[in-house]
Design a protein around this motif. Structure first.
Motif, PDB file in Angstrom:
ATOM      1  N   VAL A  74      11.167  -2.536 -27.775  1.00 60.59           N
ATOM      2  CA  VAL A  74      11.064  -1.265 -28.474  1.00 60.59           C
ATOM      3  C   VAL A  74      11.497  -0.140 -27.545  1.00 60.59           C
ATOM      4  O   VAL A  74      11.396  -0.249 -26.324  1.00 60.59           O
ATOM      5  CB  VAL A  74       9.634  -0.992 -28.999  1.00 60.59           C
ATOM      6  N   SER A  75      11.986   0.924 -28.144  1.00 59.34           N
ATOM      7  CA  SER A  75      12.366   2.119 -27.402  1.00 59.34           C
ATOM      8  C   SER A  75      11.475   3.263 -27.862  1.00 59.34           C
ATOM      9  O   SER A  75      11.252   3.446 -29.053  1.00 59.34           O
ATOM     10  CB  SER A  75      13.832   2.466 -27.660  1.00 59.34           C
ATOM     11  N   VAL A  76      10.981   4.012 -26.921  1.00 57.94           N
ATOM     12  CA  VAL A  76      10.152   5.165 -27.245  1.00 57.94           C
ATOM     13  C   VAL A  76      10.891   6.467 -26.920  1.00 57.94           C
ATOM     14  O   VAL A  76      10.275   7.520 -26.764  1.00 57.94           O
ATOM     15  CB  VAL A  76       8.776   5.099 -26.530  1.00 57.94           C
ATOM     16  N   ALA A  99       2.746   4.433 -27.004  1.00 56.80           N
ATOM     17  CA  ALA A  99       3.766   4.562 -28.049  1.00 56.80           C
ATOM     18  C   ALA A  99       4.500   3.238 -28.252  1.00 56.80           C
ATOM     19  O   ALA A  99       4.792   2.850 -29.389  1.00 56.80           O
ATOM     20  CB  ALA A  99       4.752   5.672 -27.692  1.00 56.80           C
ATOM     21  N   ALA A 100       4.771   2.521 -27.165  1.00 57.14           N
ATOM     22  CA  ALA A 100       5.446   1.227 -27.259  1.00 57.14           C
ATOM     23  C   ALA A 100       4.568   0.221 -28.003  1.00 57.14           C
ATOM     24  O   ALA A 100       5.053  -0.516 -28.868  1.00 57.14           O
ATOM     25  CB  ALA A 100       5.797   0.697 -25.869  1.00 57.14           C
ATOM     26  N   GLN A 147      12.491   1.869 -22.608  1.00 50.33           N
ATOM     27  CA  GLN A 147      12.508   0.580 -23.297  1.00 50.33           C
ATOM     28  C   GLN A 147      11.389  -0.294 -22.746  1.00 50.33           C
ATOM     29  O   GLN A 147      11.200  -0.388 -21.538  1.00 50.33           O
ATOM     30  CB  GLN A 147      13.844  -0.118 -23.118  1.00 50.33           C
ATOM     31  N   LYS A 165       3.691   6.805 -23.037  1.00 50.48           N
ATOM     32  CA  LYS A 165       4.829   5.984 -23.428  1.00 50.48           C
ATOM     33  C   LYS A 165       4.389   4.545 -23.677  1.00 50.48           C
ATOM     34  O   LYS A 165       4.856   3.888 -24.610  1.00 50.48           O
ATOM     35  CB  LYS A 165       5.928   6.043 -22.368  1.00 50.48           C
ATOM     36  N   ALA A 191       3.910  -1.815 -35.562  1.00 50.91           N
ATOM     37  CA  ALA A 191       4.672  -1.549 -36.783  1.00 50.91           C
ATOM     38  C   ALA A 191       5.685  -2.659 -37.040  1.00 50.91           C
ATOM     39  O   ALA A 191       5.866  -3.097 -38.189  1.00 50.91           O
ATOM     40  CB  ALA A 191       5.363  -0.192 -36.686  1.00 50.91           C
ATOM     41  N   LEU A 192       6.332  -3.147 -35.977  1.00 48.82           N
ATOM     42  CA  LEU A 192       7.271  -4.260 -36.131  1.00 48.82           C
ATOM     43  C   LEU A 192       6.556  -5.530 -36.569  1.00 48.82           C
ATOM     44  O   LEU A 192       7.068  -6.288 -37.396  1.00 48.82           O
ATOM     45  CB  LEU A 192       8.018  -4.516 -34.824  1.00 48.82           C
ATOM     46  N   SER A 232       2.291   0.914 -30.205  1.00 48.24           N
ATOM     47  CA  SER A 232       2.247   1.353 -31.597  1.00 48.24           C
ATOM     48  C   SER A 232       3.496   0.897 -32.352  1.00 48.24           C
ATOM     49  O   SER A 232       3.413   0.415 -33.490  1.00 48.24           O
ATOM     50  CB  SER A 232       2.120   2.876 -31.659  1.00 48.24           C
ATOM     51  N   LYS A 233       4.660   1.030 -31.723  1.00 49.92           N
ATOM     52  CA  LYS A 233       5.900   0.574 -32.353  1.00 49.92           C
ATOM     53  C   LYS A 233       5.908  -0.940 -32.523  1.00 49.92           C
ATOM     54  O   LYS A 233       6.380  -1.451 -33.530  1.00 49.92           O
ATOM     55  CB  LYS A 233       7.110   1.028 -31.538  1.00 49.92           C
TER      56      LYS A 233
END
Length: 68
Positions: A30-32, A49-50, A14, A46, A56-57, A52-53
């Protein structure tokens, strides 16, 4: 100037992503996690990835505001 802070919640998957612009702040969590699959990604992967998420949000938030 914009400032982006990425903070990991201990050794979990997280992350808290915070955008600071002037006196205003937006923060999201966010959770990866990979959903039960062993996770062999590096901390840097990770972290990416966080971010990137979080992007998107942010896009989803922008779209929801436009639709309101």
């Amino acid at each position: 100037m914009d400032e982006v802070e990425v903070t990991r919640n201990g050794r979990t998957n997280q992350f808290s992503i915070t955008l600071i612009r002037g006196g205003d702040t937006i923060r999201c969590m966010v959770s990866v996690a990979l959903g039960g699959v062993p996770d062999e990604r590096s901390d840097a992967e990770k972290h990416r990835a966080a971010l990137s998420k979080a992007k998107a949000l942010a896009r989803a938030l922008d779209s929801a505001i436009e639709s309101s």
